[in-house]
Structure formats: C-alpha cells, structure tokens
Design a protein around this motif. Structure first.
Motif, PDB file in Angstrom:
ATOM      1  N   SER A 121     -13.565   3.983  -2.282  1.00  0.00           N
ATOM      2  CA  SER A 121     -12.825   2.862  -1.714  1.00  0.00           C
ATOM      3  C   SER A 121     -13.608   1.566  -1.545  1.00  0.00           C
ATOM      4  O   SER A 121     -13.097   0.619  -0.959  1.00  0.00           O
ATOM      5  N   CYS A 141      -8.898   0.572   0.473  1.00  0.00           N
ATOM      6  CA  CYS A 141      -7.866   1.359   1.134  1.00  0.00           C
ATOM      7  C   CYS A 141      -8.441   2.689   1.584  1.00  0.00           C
ATOM      8  O   CYS A 141      -8.851   3.509   0.755  1.00  0.00           O
ATOM      9  N   PRO A 143      -7.071   5.770   3.517  1.00  0.00           N
ATOM     10  CA  PRO A 143      -5.835   6.332   4.079  1.00  0.00           C
ATOM     11  C   PRO A 143      -6.077   6.978   5.436  1.00  0.00           C
ATOM     12  O   PRO A 143      -7.171   7.507   5.691  1.00  0.00           O
ATOM     13  N   GLY A 149      -9.193   7.746  -1.090  1.00  0.00           N
ATOM     14  CA  GLY A 149      -9.274   6.312  -0.880  1.00  0.00           C
ATOM     15  C   GLY A 149      -8.979   5.620  -2.191  1.00  0.00           C
ATOM     16  O   GLY A 149      -8.757   6.275  -3.226  1.00  0.00           O
ATOM     17  N   ASP A 150      -8.970   4.296  -2.175  1.00  0.00           N
ATOM     18  CA  ASP A 150      -8.644   3.551  -3.384  1.00  0.00           C
ATOM     19  C   ASP A 150      -9.231   2.153  -3.260  1.00  0.00           C
ATOM     20  O   ASP A 150      -9.542   1.690  -2.156  1.00  0.00           O
ATOM     21  N   CYS A 169      -4.184  -1.304   2.032  1.00  0.00           N
ATOM     22  CA  CYS A 169      -3.384  -0.197   1.507  1.00  0.00           C
ATOM     23  C   CYS A 169      -1.937  -0.634   1.297  1.00  0.00           C
ATOM     24  O   CYS A 169      -1.419  -1.499   2.011  1.00  0.00           O
ATOM     25  N   SER A 172       0.984   4.395   3.698  1.00  0.00           N
ATOM     26  CA  SER A 172       0.199   5.080   4.721  1.00  0.00           C
ATOM     27  C   SER A 172       0.233   6.589   4.540  1.00  0.00           C
ATOM     28  O   SER A 172      -0.044   7.329   5.473  1.00  0.00           O
ATOM     29  N   THR A 176      -0.719   6.398  -1.226  1.00  0.00           N
ATOM     30  CA  THR A 176      -1.194   5.041  -1.002  1.00  0.00           C
ATOM     31  C   THR A 176      -2.132   4.584  -2.117  1.00  0.00           C
ATOM     32  O   THR A 176      -2.825   5.391  -2.747  1.00  0.00           O
ATOM     33  N   ARG A 177      -2.125   3.299  -2.370  1.00  0.00           N
ATOM     34  CA  ARG A 177      -2.996   2.660  -3.353  1.00  0.00           C
ATOM     35  C   ARG A 177      -3.494   1.342  -2.756  1.00  0.00           C
ATOM     36  O   ARG A 177      -3.005   0.892  -1.718  1.00  0.00           O
ATOM     37  N   ALA A 178      -4.457   0.705  -3.428  1.00  0.00           N
ATOM     38  CA  ALA A 178      -5.099  -0.492  -2.885  1.00  0.00           C
ATOM     39  C   ALA A 178      -4.603  -1.762  -3.560  1.00  0.00           C
ATOM     40  O   ALA A 178      -4.081  -1.741  -4.680  1.00  0.00           O
TER      41      ALA A 178
END
Length: 319
Positions: A121, A141, A143, A149-150, A169, A172, A176-178
C-alpha cells in the motif's frame, strides 16, 4: 571654409542624431508589441505546446493553440511489487525502471501507476527512480482490519505545479481499491479551468462507495468540468461513467480512450478492456494512443496490465 562634401557630412550626422533622439522620446507602443505575431525576440515561457510566450519587453503573449499533453498509465499488479506468484524480489525495481524508460520514450508528462508499491500500500515515488524533479502524489489504501492493501500514484513533469493532493480507498470491504488525486496548475492556461483535477484510479470490481469527499477536498470546483482521470477502471470505456459520478461528480465524461484489450498477463487466462483516460473537459481532443506490450516477462508478472499512453489536446484559454 569647409568643402561641400564636409558640409554634407555634417548635415547628415545632425539628421541622424535627431532621429535617435526622437526614437528615445517616443517608445514603441507596448500593446502593438504584445499583439504582434512577428515580434522578434519572443522567448518561450515553457516547453509545452500552447504555452505562453513573453515578448522582448517582458509582456505575456498567449498562444491560440491547444495544450498538448501525453500521459502514461500502468497497472503493474501487486504480485510484482511483493515478489509473489513466481516474481522475484527484483521485480518491483525492474518494473519501475521499465516504466521510466517508457515515460521517456513516449515523452509523457503525466504518469499514473497502480500497485507499483513498497509492500501492498505504499506507492513508489518515481521522482526517486529516475524521473528527477517530477512531483509525486500518492494514494494509499489500508482496508479496515488489515488484510492486504492497495496503491495508486501520480507523477507530474516539472512544468506542472501540484497545488494540493491526496488519496485513499474506494470502498471499505474486501473489494476496496486505491486512488490518488491532485489539483494542478498546467503549464499553459486551459479554457474554463483555473486549475485541473487529475486522478489515478484503480476501480473496484463492484461500486465505488468512498473517496468522493477526498476528491472534493483536493480539487474543489475543478471537478465540475476540469478533470482528467486515468488508470485501471476494471470495466470497458463505456462503463466508466457511473464510476466517475460516484468518485468525481461534476459533468459526465465526454471522452474515454482507449477501448482496447489491456488485461492481463497471461492472456490465456485473463481478458479485459480496462485501462482508459477519461475526461470531462469540454473541447478535449484525442490525438492518439498506444497500448504497449507487457513488460519484464522474465519475471512471470501475473495479472500485469499493458501500459497505455494517451495524447490529448486541451483547449487553450482565450486572450
């Protein structure tokens, strides 16, 4: 008594002195200089097409041409960044190096990355990887509850000024993605836009339910009709509008390119037309795009997308 030729010479010198004195007391009209298209000694204010010029007395001359911008965006995919699914620990560094080479080759001035990160992330800052003096805007991101994460990030060439930035994000839950977002001052004025809002997106496979407040905080009124978003939308170009409305708002997009297969390696098990540049800036023209080959195949880069470069022309502001 001086000869006739000497008298003529004296008269000529006096006349020339009178002309010089008159020129000094009657300066050229500055408005004429600023409006002239043939004024010598024009100096380029910056390197972009459609940029301002300054004339020999320091006044700004605004060109009529559009601002041409080349972008490049790439979802490297997380396996490369964290050395998973057969990728080596060198994969992330090799991907960053390959990306910088692509940027130089395409002459891109705005770059968006997806899942090119330290860990899951923390997006890689390309200004530390060969894009010297570029500005970085990262979106991370994490989560709730952990579990992956992202990341997404933007990079801007030195002639672009980042005024504010953020990210986060898009959901939630597990999907989820960033995204990353920046409000920027372009190198030349764009019609109807005091500033531009630029977004790097990694859309979830379902709806976007978060992020709109962060975009509004960073970009303000620029979301209305002065936004460019690029990256992995996880839908064909025709499906980008609902995702746009959920995250950005403002006017709906008037351009989404390309609509070509960009996903994923290996193509024997993956398919998607996912990577696009989307904008709602009125009058934007598509000057062409290139869907590039998969990169660093020696790393077995599972689910890597093809890098994409898109060139657009943004309408110039009037005089």
């Amino acid at each position: 008594m001086p000869a006739f030729s000497e008298i003529a010479l004296l008269l000529l010198v006096g006349a020339l002195r009178g002309v010089a004195a008159g020129a000094a007391s009657e300066p050229a009209d500055a408005a004429d200089l600023a409006g002239s298209r043939t004024e010598p000694l024009l100096r380029k204010g910056c390197g972009a097409s459609g940029a301002n010029l300054t004339n020999s007395i320091g006044e700004v001359v605004v060109l009529d041409g559009p601002l041409e911008v080349t972008t490049l965006f790439w979802n490297v995919h997380w396996q490369c960044s964290v050395a998973a699914s057969g990728a080596s620990r060198a994969c992330k560094d090799r991907a960053a190096s390959a990306l910088v080479d692509l940027v130089h080759g395409a002459k891109a001035r705005i770059v968006a990355t997806v899942e090119l990160s330290d860990g899951m992330s923390s997006p890689v800052d390309l200004s530390t990887r060969g894009l010297d003096d570029w500005a970085h805007a990262g979106g991370s991101c994490e989560p709730p509850g952990g579990g992956g994460g992202d990341s997404a990030a933007l990079a801007f060439a030195p002639e672009w000024q980042v005024l504010s930035s953020g990210g986060g994000c898009l959901r939630s839950d597990f999907d989820t993605r960033a995204f990353a977002v920046a409000r920027v001052a372009p190198p030349a004025p764009v019609a109807g836009c005091a500033s531009l809002c630029v977004v790097a997106i990694h859309a979830p496979h379902s709806e976007i339910t978060r992020g709109d407040e962060e975009v509004a905080r960073v970009c303000g009124d620029s979301v209305q009709r002065c936004t460019v978003a690029m990256g992995d939308w996880n839908v064909p170009a025709s499906g980008a509008a609902p995702l746009w409305s959920a995250l950005i708002g403002g006017d709906l997009p008037n351009l989404a390119v390309p609509d070509e297969r960009t996903c994923c390696f290996p193509e024997s098990t993956h398919y998607g037309e996912f990577d696009h540049l989307v904008t709602n800036i009125p009058g934007t023209k598509d000057l062409g795009f290139e869907v590039m080959p998969y990169q660093i195949l020696e790393e077995n880069p599972q689910q890597q997308h093809k890098p994409v470069s898109v060139r657009i022309a943004l309408p110039a502001a009037g005089r």
